[in-house]
Design an enzyme around this catalytic site. Structure first.
Site, PDB file in Angstrom:
ATOM      1  N   THR A  52      -4.756   4.883   4.721  1.00 17.74           N
ATOM      2  CA  THR A  52      -5.451   3.750   5.357  1.00 17.74           C
ATOM      3  C   THR A  52      -4.885   4.413   6.838  1.00 17.74           C
ATOM      4  OG1 THR A  52      -3.251   2.337   5.374  1.00 17.74           O
ATOM      5  CG2 THR A  52      -5.273   2.229   3.562  1.00 17.74           C
ATOM      6  N   CYS A  53      -5.384   3.419   7.906  1.00 13.13           N
ATOM      7  CA  CYS A  53      -4.896   3.427   9.193  1.00 13.13           C
ATOM      8  C   CYS A  53      -4.184   2.172   9.605  1.00 13.13           C
ATOM      9  CB  CYS A  53      -5.948   3.966  10.393  1.00 13.13           C
ATOM     10  SG  CYS A  53      -7.320   2.643  10.219  1.00 13.13           S
TER      11      CYS A  53
END
Length: 83
Positions: free
Chosen positions: A15-16
């Protein structure tokens, strides 16, 4: 994706985000649901970019310490054969 993964295969969850509910908590729910079929490959901080920190299941890259890279969370999951 985990359901479709062949035994012995691995996948990368990324994920970011630095939010635990989007990162390690997702990995923990997978382990709770599939139990002994789930193994997490430990992160290798020696080969990680500067500004990386290990977490319970993966690694987080912090933008303030990694020259603007990130935020990024990476977790490698391996599927074992069902018992």
């Amino acid at each position: 994706a985990f359901i479709m993964l062949a035994p012995g295969g691995c996948l990368v969850y990324s994920t970011c985000s630095l939010a635990p509910e989007e990162n390690d908590e997702v990995a923990a729910r997978l382990a709770a649901k599939y139990g002994e079929q789930v193994r997490y490959d430990p992160p290798d901080l020696a080969s990680a970019p500067p500004g990386s920190e290990s977490s319970r299941f993966g690694i987080s890259i912090l933008p303030d310490e990694a020259g603007g890279a990130g935020p990024l969370y990476v977790c490698r999951i391996r599927k074992l054969a069902a018992e």
